[in-house]
Design an enzyme around this catalytic site. Structure first.
Site, short mmCIF file in Angstrom:
data_model
loop_
_atom_site.label_atom_id
_atom_site.label_comp_id
_atom_site.label_asym_id
_atom_site.label_seq_id
_atom_site.Cartn_x
_atom_site.Cartn_y
_atom_site.Cartn_z
CB CYS A 99 -0.89 -0.01 1.24
SG CYS A 99 -1.93 1.45 1.44
CB CYS B 211 -2.58 3.84 -5.71
SG CYS B 211 -3.93 3.03 -4.80
#
Length: 281
Positions: free
Chosen positions: A74, A190
């Protein structure tokens, strides 16, 4: 040798893009994944919340599965909580942003790199700092696209509406010139965004390199395993019977996506509950 598994954490489904790469590069290593879908998106949240949630996921995997390394799958958690994780844990912690920056540097030919990510990742300037540290001559532009996370989590990847949203969000921006040249590299900052890679590639010039940091992050993980002599015992090849995938969100939707994305029907998928002390089964 070390036959313990590797942990992976993300705010939602995006971290599975890193897991899929791990299954290719580290096929003998057990996988323990947590996707915190109940509290996603992390992007707009305060730093203190991101750190708290990230540490809760890590704490659960360490206590439940005694993992030998943690892969932060992440970008937002990497940008906001990596130092805290490394201070808290006694195992290697691998972030995704340094991997993404290195992959971007290796891909660009004209030293003009664009980065897309969540609001938090972009505002942290983590990618900018990492890229400039690698090459101070770079032209770097960033754009926050939180709507892309929602597209993935709403199962709109591959739909006509999803394609339209992606095109409108990045096509004109990628066509803009800075110092007389357009960017030739787009870093997907992302881990949700590689799920939209086909749509993203279709929205930019065919010569633009669309960079998924997952491969480089797992390469870095493998190198740490090698240095620590921590690979799974090759005499006892791991066929992933012990792998577990956890979600704090809708287990039905999570199960469907995970099985399809990883192309594995026989997976152990469990729901996690959130309380004041953290995460529990």
């Amino acid at each position: 040798m070390d036959n313990r598994g590797i942990g992976y954490i993300d705010s939602g489904l995006g971290g599975l893009t890193v897991v899929r790469e791990a299954l290719k590069q580290l096929p003998n290593e057990s996988v323990y994944f947590v996707g915190d879908e109940a509290r996603m998106p992390y992007g707009p949240r305060p730093t203190v919340e991101i750190q708290k949630f990230t540490l809760q996921m890590a704490d659960f995997l360490v206590k439940k599965h005694n993992i030998k390394a943690l892969v932060v799958a992440c970008n937002t958690a990497t940008a906001q909580a990596l130092p805290q994780l490394r201070a808290y844990l006694e195992i290697p912690v691998i972030g995704v942003i340094s991997a993404g920056a290195l992959a971007g540097i290796n891909a660009t030919r004209n030293l003009h790199v664009n980065v897309i990510g969540t609001q938090s990742t972009v505002e942290s300037k983590a990618y900018y700092d990492q890229l400039i540290a690698l090459n101070s001559d770079l032209v770097i532009e960033q754009k926050a696209l939180p709507e892309f996370v929602q597209l993935v989590e709403s199962d709109m990847a591959g739909t006509p509406k999803g394609k339209q949203i992606v095109y409108q969000a990045i096509h004109n921006w990628m066509e803009e010139k800075n110092d007389g040249k357009k960017s030739d590299t787009l870093v997907l900052g992302c881990t949700h965004f590689p799920i939209l890679k086909k749509e993203i590639q279709a929205a930019v010039d065919k010569n633009v390199a669309v960079v998924d940091p997952a491969s480089e992050e797992i390469l870095q993980t493998a190198e740490i395993m090698r240095k620590n002599n921590a690979f799974h015992d090759s005499k006892n090849i791991n066929h992933h019977e012990k792998d577990v995938f956890y979600t704090t969100g809708n287990i039905g939707r999570f199960s469907k996506f995970t099985r399809e994305w990883l192309n594995k029907s026989n997976l152990t998928i469990k729901e996690l509950h959130i309380d004041q002390k953290g995460l529990k089964e």
